[in-house]
Structure formats: structure tokens, C-alpha cells
Design an enzyme around this catalytic site. Structure first.
Site, mmCIF file in Angstrom:
data_model
loop_
_atom_site.group_PDB
_atom_site.id
_atom_site.type_symbol
_atom_site.label_atom_id
_atom_site.label_comp_id
_atom_site.label_asym_id
_atom_site.label_seq_id
_atom_site.Cartn_x
_atom_site.Cartn_y
_atom_site.Cartn_z
ATOM 1 N N CYS A 114 0.878 -1.166 0.000
ATOM 2 C CA CYS A 114 0.000 0.000 0.000
ATOM 3 C C CYS A 114 0.913 1.212 0.000
ATOM 4 O O CYS A 114 1.525 1.532 1.015
ATOM 5 C CB CYS A 114 -0.917 0.017 1.216
ATOM 6 N N CYS A 117 -0.570 4.329 2.463
ATOM 7 C CA CYS A 117 -0.441 4.211 3.925
ATOM 8 C C CYS A 117 -0.152 2.751 4.270
ATOM 9 O O CYS A 117 0.967 2.297 4.101
ATOM 10 C CB CYS A 117 -1.689 4.732 4.631
#
Length: 214
Positions: A114, A117
Site C-alpha cells: 500500500c 499508507c
């Protein structure tokens, strides 16, 4: 990047554990949470969540071709049918909208990250490891995925293509790893035991059972 890069030393772990214990006690003393609620939270993260859930889907896919086809076609529908509503640990979090299962083959290896985040299918994998949330992993998994895999001990043939899947607020990814050699006679439960959290992220591959001595 090595997993040891962001690992805490024993002294740091002890300090963190002691700090958490003090915080827990203060929250209980001030009435912010009860001991029973705290135990329920701990039980959620140690038993109700975790990679053993994701491993069950992988083992089933390895043993049931139709289930595998369904999982790859519409993982969201499959996991909801088996009782997972795509919510987080507490069922109070907003659900993400889609789960995609990506298959490793002889020609393609998938890696999940990701970059924004640390979006992650918590209920299927448990809490994300610190290295998954680190800036180093999030940047390097995209820029030099083959090097990152090598640092996790996953060394691929140059002919194998590496595909990086970027999770986000609406979509999470789960890797369906290759079934390891030597596991043909194992039961579904035994197969699930071979599948670790890191296999489901794509940083490692399942290892088959050791051959019996002759």
C-alpha cells in the site's frame, strides 16, 4: 530492505511491553475500558483475526478447482459467503468495497503493498507487520520489487515476472501462492498450516514438508 531493518531489539520490546501494561492499567483505573473489554480486544487480535483465515481460502483453492475459479473471479462474494463481511477488527470500521485474489504461477509472482499508507485485509491476515507499514517497504516494493523479495529470502528466476499490487481504501489484495512441491498428500488443514502471513502478502512462498528419511 530486511525484516530486521525495522525490528525492535529485545530491550526495546521489553520497554514497549511495560509501557503498554501501564497504559492498560491506567485506562482501566479511569473507567475508560473494563478488563473484560480489554480481554475481548486481545482475543480479537490473537484468535478471531489472523493469517490462519486467509490460509484457509488458499488451502481450499489448492484442493478444490471450482472454489479456486470462484475465488479468482469474485473473491469478495466468496469471502462474504463464508462469513467475512470485509470489515475490520471491530466491525465498527467502514468496510472496504472489494477483495482481489491474485495468483502466483510459474511465470508470475505477485507482491502486495500500500503505497499511500498501510491498507491491508486485517481480518484475513491479522494486524499488518511494521515492515509493511514502513516508508522503505512502501517505496521500494514498487521501485525494486525483485530486490525486496530477495531480502525476504525469495529469489525468483529472471524469467518470472513480478507484479506489484497497490492496495487502497476501497480494494485489498490477497496472494494465492503456488502449492509447494511434496504437499500432494496433505489434508486441507495441513496445507493451510504451510501458508504464512508473508506468503499471503507475496514476500515469501510456502515451503512443503521435509522429505522423510529413507
Amino acid at each position: 530492505m530486511s525484516r530486521n531493518h525495522s525490528a525492535h531489539t529485545d530491550a526495546q520490546r521489553a520497554q514497549i511491553t511495560a509501557g503498554v501494561a501501564v497504559l492498560e492499567q491506567r485506562l482501566i483505573e479511569r473507567g475508560a475500558i473494563t478488563g473484560e473489554q480489554l480481554d475481548d480486544i486481545l482475543d480479537t487480535f490473537t484468535h478471531r483475526l489472523g493469517a490462519h483465515h486467509g490460509a484457509r481460502y488458499v488451502a481450499r483453492a489448492w484442493t478444490d478447482p471450482q472454489f479456486k475459479r470462484n475465488l479468482l473471479k469474485d473473491a469478495t462474494a466468496v469471502v462474504r459467503r463464508y462469513g467475512y463481511d470485509l470489515r475490520g477488527a471491530s466491525n465498527r470500521e467502514l468496510p472496504f468495497l472489494h477483495l482481489e485474489v491474485v495468483e502466483n504461477t510459474d511465470d508470475v509472482h505477485s507482491l502486495v503493498v500500500c503505497t499511500l499508507c498501510s491498507c491491508y485485509p486485517t481480518a484475513l491476515l491479522g494486524p499488518p507487520p511494521s515492515w509493511y507499514k514502513s516508508i522503505q517497504y512502501r517505496a521500494r516494493a514498487v521501485r525494486e520489487p525483485r530486490v525486496v523479495l530477495g531480502e525476504f529470502g525469495t529469489h525468483l528466476d529472471p524469467a518470472v515476472q513480478v507484479r506489484v499490487w497497490d492496495s487502497n481504501a476501497d480494494c485489498r489484495y490477497l496472494v494465492l501462492p503456488r502449492k509447494p512441491n511434496g504437499s500432494e498428500q496433505l489434508t486441507e488443514d495441513q496445507l493451510a498450516a504451510l501458508v504464512t502471513r508473508d506468503c499471503l502478502i507475496g514476500t515469501t512462498q510456502p515451503v512443503g514438508p521435509s522429505p522423510r528419511p529413507s
